[in-house]
Design a protein around this motif. Structure first.
Motif, PDB file in Angstrom:
ATOM      1  N   THR A  77       0.840  -1.189   0.000  1.00  0.00           N
ATOM      2  CA  THR A  77       0.000   0.000   0.000  1.00  0.00           C
ATOM      3  C   THR A  77       0.877   1.242   0.000  1.00  0.00           C
ATOM      4  OG1 THR A  77      -1.783  -1.141   1.161  1.00  0.00           O
ATOM      5  CG2 THR A  77      -1.780   1.257   1.261  1.00  0.00           C
ATOM      6  N   VAL A  78       0.466   2.228  -0.780  1.00  0.00           N
ATOM      7  CA  VAL A  78       1.164   3.508  -0.811  1.00  0.00           C
ATOM      8  C   VAL A  78       0.187   4.594  -0.384  1.00  0.00           C
ATOM      9  CG1 VAL A  78       0.638   3.985  -3.249  1.00  0.00           C
ATOM     10  CG2 VAL A  78       2.671   4.993  -2.186  1.00  0.00           C
ATOM     11  N   TYR A  79       0.708   5.572   0.322  1.00  0.00           N
ATOM     12  CA  TYR A  79      -0.102   6.666   0.858  1.00  0.00           C
ATOM     13  C   TYR A  79       0.415   8.004   0.325  1.00  0.00           C
ATOM     14  CZ  TYR A  79      -1.092   2.952   4.212  1.00  0.00           C
ATOM     15  OH  TYR A  79      -1.435   1.755   4.792  1.00  0.00           O
ATOM     16  N   LEU A  80      -0.478   8.955   0.277  1.00  0.00           N
ATOM     17  CA  LEU A  80      -0.092  10.325  -0.043  1.00  0.00           C
ATOM     18  C   LEU A  80      -0.763  11.239   0.967  1.00  0.00           C
ATOM     19  CD1 LEU A  80       1.520  12.098  -2.052  1.00  0.00           C
ATOM     20  CD2 LEU A  80      -0.648  12.494  -3.243  1.00  0.00           C
ATOM     21  N   GLN A  81       0.029  11.768   1.875  1.00  0.00           N
ATOM     22  CA  GLN A  81      -0.468  12.745   2.831  1.00  0.00           C
ATOM     23  C   GLN A  81      -0.367  14.121   2.205  1.00  0.00           C
ATOM     24  OE1 GLN A  81      -1.849  12.312   5.987  1.00  0.00           O
ATOM     25  NE2 GLN A  81      -2.270  14.509   5.831  1.00  0.00           N
ATOM     26  N   MET A  82      -1.503  14.791   2.083  1.00  0.00           N
ATOM     27  CA  MET A  82      -1.550  16.088   1.422  1.00  0.00           C
ATOM     28  C   MET A  82      -1.988  17.139   2.435  1.00  0.00           C
ATOM     29  SD  MET A  82      -3.281  15.020  -2.233  1.00  0.00           S
ATOM     30  CE  MET A  82      -4.879  14.621  -1.515  1.00  0.00           C
ATOM     31  N   ASN A  83      -1.100  18.076   2.712  1.00  0.00           N
ATOM     32  CA  ASN A  83      -1.369  19.148   3.663  1.00  0.00           C
ATOM     33  C   ASN A  83      -1.379  20.496   2.959  1.00  0.00           C
ATOM     34  OD1 ASN A  83      -1.320  17.242   5.811  1.00  0.00           O
ATOM     35  ND2 ASN A  83       0.910  17.455   5.968  1.00  0.00           N
ATOM     36  N   ASN A  84      -1.972  21.474   3.627  1.00  0.00           N
ATOM     37  CA  ASN A  84      -2.036  22.833   3.075  1.00  0.00           C
ATOM     38  C   ASN A  84      -2.498  22.807   1.611  1.00  0.00           C
ATOM     39  OD1 ASN A  84      -1.794  25.608   2.934  1.00  0.00           O
ATOM     40  ND2 ASN A  84       0.406  25.550   2.493  1.00  0.00           N
ATOM     41  N   LEU A  85      -3.597  22.131   1.385  1.00  0.00           N
ATOM     42  CA  LEU A  85      -4.092  21.979   0.018  1.00  0.00           C
ATOM     43  C   LEU A  85      -4.522  23.317  -0.567  1.00  0.00           C
ATOM     44  CD1 LEU A  85      -5.911  18.618   0.549  1.00  0.00           C
ATOM     45  CD2 LEU A  85      -4.280  19.062  -1.293  1.00  0.00           C
ATOM     46  N   LYS A  86      -4.318  23.432  -1.876  1.00  0.00           N
ATOM     47  CA  LYS A  86      -4.642  24.646  -2.610  1.00  0.00           C
ATOM     48  C   LYS A  86      -5.645  24.303  -3.710  1.00  0.00           C
ATOM     49  CE  LYS A  86       0.105  26.317  -1.931  1.00  0.00           C
ATOM     50  NZ  LYS A  86       1.339  26.811  -2.601  1.00  0.00           N
ATOM     51  N   PRO A  87      -6.400  25.301  -4.170  1.00  0.00           N
ATOM     52  CA  PRO A  87      -7.353  25.023  -5.257  1.00  0.00           C
ATOM     53  C   PRO A  87      -6.686  24.401  -6.477  1.00  0.00           C
ATOM     54  CG  PRO A  87      -7.842  27.138  -4.265  1.00  0.00           C
ATOM     55  CD  PRO A  87      -6.565  26.665  -3.635  1.00  0.00           C
ATOM     56  N   GLU A  88      -5.447  24.755  -6.733  1.00  0.00           N
ATOM     57  CA  GLU A  88      -4.755  24.195  -7.903  1.00  0.00           C
ATOM     58  C   GLU A  88      -4.366  22.730  -7.722  1.00  0.00           C
ATOM     59  OE1 GLU A  88      -3.990  27.012  -6.264  1.00  0.00           O
ATOM     60  OE2 GLU A  88      -1.811  27.294  -6.101  1.00  0.00           O
ATOM     61  N   ASP A  89      -4.586  22.185  -6.537  1.00  0.00           N
ATOM     62  CA  ASP A  89      -4.365  20.742  -6.333  1.00  0.00           C
ATOM     63  C   ASP A  89      -5.583  19.925  -6.772  1.00  0.00           C
ATOM     64  OD1 ASP A  89      -2.774  21.630  -3.263  1.00  0.00           O
ATOM     65  OD2 ASP A  89      -1.776  20.986  -5.113  1.00  0.00           O
ATOM     66  N   THR A  90      -6.664  20.597  -7.126  1.00  0.00           N
ATOM     67  CA  THR A  90      -7.861  19.897  -7.581  1.00  0.00           C
ATOM     68  C   THR A  90      -7.561  19.091  -8.839  1.00  0.00           C
ATOM     69  OG1 THR A  90      -9.373  21.525  -6.636  1.00  0.00           O
ATOM     70  CG2 THR A  90     -10.187  20.213  -8.495  1.00  0.00           C
ATOM     71  N   ALA A  91      -7.860  17.793  -8.777  1.00  0.00           N
ATOM     72  CA  ALA A  91      -7.546  16.899  -9.891  1.00  0.00           C
ATOM     73  C   ALA A  91      -8.041  15.500  -9.549  1.00  0.00           C
ATOM     74  CB  ALA A  91      -6.043  16.859 -10.159  1.00  0.00           C
ATOM     75  N   VAL A  92      -7.994  14.637 -10.537  1.00  0.00           N
ATOM     76  CA  VAL A  92      -8.137  13.211 -10.281  1.00  0.00           C
ATOM     77  C   VAL A  92      -6.744  12.665 -10.008  1.00  0.00           C
ATOM     78  CG1 VAL A  92      -8.862  10.974 -11.180  1.00  0.00           C
ATOM     79  CG2 VAL A  92     -10.154  13.038 -11.772  1.00  0.00           C
ATOM     80  N   TYR A  93      -6.597  11.995  -8.889  1.00  0.00           N
ATOM     81  CA  TYR A  93      -5.312  11.443  -8.486  1.00  0.00           C
ATOM     82  C   TYR A  93      -5.287   9.942  -8.797  1.00  0.00           C
ATOM     83  CZ  TYR A  93      -3.955  15.764  -6.238  1.00  0.00           C
ATOM     84  OH  TYR A  93      -3.595  17.068  -6.004  1.00  0.00           O
ATOM     85  N   TYR A  94      -4.232   9.522  -9.477  1.00  0.00           N
ATOM     86  CA  TYR A  94      -4.084   8.140  -9.909  1.00  0.00           C
ATOM     87  C   TYR A  94      -2.876   7.494  -9.235  1.00  0.00           C
ATOM     88  CZ  TYR A  94      -7.213   9.431 -13.750  1.00  0.00           C
ATOM     89  OH  TYR A  94      -8.278   9.875 -14.500  1.00  0.00           O
ATOM     90  N   CYS A  95      -3.081   6.277  -8.812  1.00  0.00           N
ATOM     91  CA  CYS A  95      -1.997   5.473  -8.268  1.00  0.00           C
ATOM     92  C   CYS A  95      -1.331   4.704  -9.411  1.00  0.00           C
ATOM     93  CB  CYS A  95      -2.566   4.502  -7.243  1.00  0.00           C
ATOM     94  SG  CYS A  95      -1.370   3.384  -6.501  1.00  0.00           S
ATOM     95  N   ASN A  96      -0.021   4.597  -9.327  1.00  0.00           N
ATOM     96  CA  ASN A  96       0.750   3.871 -10.335  1.00  0.00           C
ATOM     97  C   ASN A  96       1.711   2.919  -9.646  1.00  0.00           C
ATOM     98  OD1 ASN A  96       3.690   4.072 -11.807  1.00  0.00           O
ATOM     99  ND2 ASN A  96       2.044   3.729 -13.271  1.00  0.00           N
ATOM    100  N   LEU A  97       1.842   1.735 -10.215  1.00  0.00           N
ATOM    101  CA  LEU A  97       2.783   0.739  -9.683  1.00  0.00           C
ATOM    102  C   LEU A  97       3.620   0.206 -10.831  1.00  0.00           C
ATOM    103  CD1 LEU A  97       2.005  -2.196  -7.269  1.00  0.00           C
ATOM    104  CD2 LEU A  97       3.169  -2.632  -9.421  1.00  0.00           C
ATOM    105  N   ASP A  98       4.920   0.149 -10.642  1.00  0.00           N
ATOM    106  CA  ASP A  98       5.834  -0.476 -11.593  1.00  0.00           C
ATOM    107  C   ASP A  98       6.420  -1.719 -10.947  1.00  0.00           C
ATOM    108  OD1 ASP A  98       7.184   2.646 -12.877  1.00  0.00           O
ATOM    109  OD2 ASP A  98       5.478   1.438 -13.541  1.00  0.00           O
ATOM    110  N   GLN A  99       6.415  -2.805 -11.681  1.00  0.00           N
ATOM    111  CA  GLN A  99       7.059  -3.987 -11.151  1.00  0.00           C
ATOM    112  C   GLN A  99       7.883  -4.676 -12.242  1.00  0.00           C
ATOM    113  OE1 GLN A  99       4.897  -7.361  -9.742  1.00  0.00           O
ATOM    114  NE2 GLN A  99       3.427  -7.410 -11.442  1.00  0.00           N
ATOM    115  N   ARG A 100       8.932  -5.328 -11.772  1.00  0.00           N
ATOM    116  CA  ARG A 100       9.829  -6.027 -12.686  1.00  0.00           C
ATOM    117  C   ARG A 100       9.442  -7.505 -12.736  1.00  0.00           C
ATOM    118  NH1 ARG A 100      14.390  -4.905 -15.050  1.00  0.00           N
ATOM    119  NH2 ARG A 100      14.600  -2.930 -13.907  1.00  0.00           N
ATOM    120  N   ILE A 101       9.272  -7.990 -13.960  1.00  0.00           N
ATOM    121  CA  ILE A 101       9.040  -9.417 -14.190  1.00  0.00           C
ATOM    122  C   ILE A 101      10.100  -9.863 -15.191  1.00  0.00           C
ATOM    123  CG2 ILE A 101       7.430 -11.198 -14.941  1.00  0.00           C
ATOM    124  CD1 ILE A 101       5.145  -9.314 -14.235  1.00  0.00           C
TER     125      ILE A 101
END
Length: 119
Positions: A77-101
């Protein structure tokens, strides 16, 4: 297949905080990095923060000092703690995972979670 499930988005006033979570499940072998991206309306998707398997992190300049990425390896699991948010932070936030096979690195995306910063 790898599934990424994000949670924690919502509406917050400027100056407020949110914590996003992304839980990975499925065919996970060797994660090289996990990251958060965001995409605002009519803008390209951009990297917000990234954390490698060795716990190295990097951030977009616009969020440095306000956002913090962390990871629970045992829970994939990965977390993103976002503090002091601004209107310009408005967006859809996507999680990404890279793995080696073997010799290849594969990337996976979550479905996204909406963050709205508004008074």
């Amino acid at each position: 297949q790898v599934q990424l499930v994000e949670s924690g988005g919502g509406l917050v006033q400027p100056g407020g905080s949110l914590r996003l979570s992304c839980a990975a499940s499925g065919s996970i072998f060797s994660i090289t990095a996990m990251a958060w991206y965001r995409q605002a309306p009519e803008k390209e998707r951009e990297l917000v923060a990234r954390i490698t398997s060795g716990a190295s992190t990097n951030y977009a300049d616009s969020v440095k000092g306000r956002f913090a990425i962390s990871r629970d390896n045992a829970k994939n699991t990965v977390y993103l703690q976002m503090n002091n948010l601004k209107p310009e932070d408005t967006a859809v936030y996507y999680c990404n995972l890279d793995q080696r096979i073997g010799p290849n690195v594969f990337g996976y995306w979550g479905q996204g979670t909406q963050v709205n910063v508004s008074s």
